[in-house]
Design a protein around this motif. Structure first.
Motif, short mmCIF file in Angstrom:
data_model
loop_
_atom_site.label_atom_id
_atom_site.label_comp_id
_atom_site.label_asym_id
_atom_site.label_seq_id
_atom_site.Cartn_x
_atom_site.Cartn_y
_atom_site.Cartn_z
N TYR A 72 42.20 39.49 45.47
CA TYR A 72 42.58 38.99 44.16
C TYR A 72 42.56 40.14 43.16
CZ TYR A 72 42.41 34.19 45.77
OH TYR A 72 42.68 33.00 46.42
N TYR A 73 43.62 40.21 42.37
CA TYR A 73 43.78 41.26 41.37
C TYR A 73 43.90 40.64 39.99
CZ TYR A 73 45.12 44.17 45.38
OH TYR A 73 45.15 44.85 46.57
N CYS A 74 43.19 41.22 39.02
CA CYS A 74 43.43 40.79 37.66
C CYS A 74 44.51 41.68 37.04
CB CYS A 74 42.16 40.80 36.83
SG CYS A 74 41.21 42.33 36.82
N VAL A 106 48.66 33.76 40.79
CA VAL A 106 47.77 32.62 40.99
C VAL A 106 47.66 31.81 39.69
CG1 VAL A 106 45.42 31.89 41.53
CG2 VAL A 106 46.46 33.82 42.76
N ASP A 148 43.29 30.36 50.86
CA ASP A 148 43.01 31.10 49.62
C ASP A 148 42.46 32.49 49.92
OD1 ASP A 148 41.77 28.02 48.30
OD2 ASP A 148 43.70 28.96 47.86
N GLY A 159 34.21 38.56 44.05
CA GLY A 159 34.69 38.15 45.35
C GLY A 159 33.57 38.05 46.36
N GLY A 204 41.08 44.97 42.53
CA GLY A 204 41.12 43.97 43.59
C GLY A 204 39.74 43.60 44.08
N TRP A 231 45.66 36.35 37.11
CA TRP A 231 45.13 36.68 38.43
C TRP A 231 46.25 36.56 39.45
CZ3 TRP A 231 40.34 38.57 39.32
CH2 TRP A 231 39.38 38.41 38.32
N TRP A 232 46.35 37.53 40.32
CA TRP A 232 47.31 37.55 41.41
C TRP A 232 46.52 37.70 42.70
CZ3 TRP A 232 52.88 38.48 40.63
CH2 TRP A 232 53.26 38.43 39.29
N ARG A 233 47.16 37.42 43.82
CA ARG A 233 46.50 37.62 45.10
C ARG A 233 47.50 38.13 46.13
NH1 ARG A 233 45.05 31.29 46.63
NH2 ARG A 233 47.18 30.61 47.15
N ARG A 260 52.50 40.36 46.62
CA ARG A 260 51.49 39.86 45.69
C ARG A 260 52.08 38.65 44.95
NH1 ARG A 260 48.44 44.45 42.30
NH2 ARG A 260 48.32 45.20 44.47
#
Length: 119
Positions: A92-94, A47, A88, A8, A112, A35-37, A44
């Motif tokens: 961001y979380y995996c 993505v 955007d 990031g 994150g 991936w989420w954001r 949440r």
């Protein structure tokens, strides 16, 4: 599964960033990765996701701009983000989903990584 996200940062609108997520632990039961954001005050949101067979899925706002992929061992997941927009901007979380049976699953999340897109 333990996840460590990185990549990031701050970028101008129209620019690109590549997020990485390294996984440790057994990947035997992993069924999908993604991936989420999240932005302050909002839930949440997904993505992009990719299954172990390589099937990808993208949220409408990022289609054509973001690409999710994994390395051959599927221990590292990437999110290539191009043509970034101010909307955007998010943490961001995996994510990894493990399936242990028809109705048994477990979610794992990375810590994150903040993406900031300046206009």
């Amino acid at each position: 599964v333990q996840l460590q996200a990185s990549g990031g940062g701050m970028v101008q609108a129209g620019g690109s960033l590549r997020l990485s997520c390294a996984a440790e632990g057994s990947m035997r039961s992993v069924s999908s990765m993604g991936w989420w954001r999240q932005t302050p005050g909002k839930e949440r949101e997904l993505v992009a996701s990719i299954t172990t067979s390589g099937i990808t899925n993208y949220a409408e706002p990022v289609k054509g701009r973001f690409t999710i992929s994994t390395n051959n061992a599927k221990r590292t997941m990437f999110l290539q983000m191009n043509s970034l927009k101010s909307e955007d901007t998010a943490v961001y979380y995996c994510h990894v989903e493990e399936r242990f049976g028809p109705d048994t699953y477990e979610d794992s999340w990375g810590q994150g990584t903040l993406v900031t897109v300046s206009s």
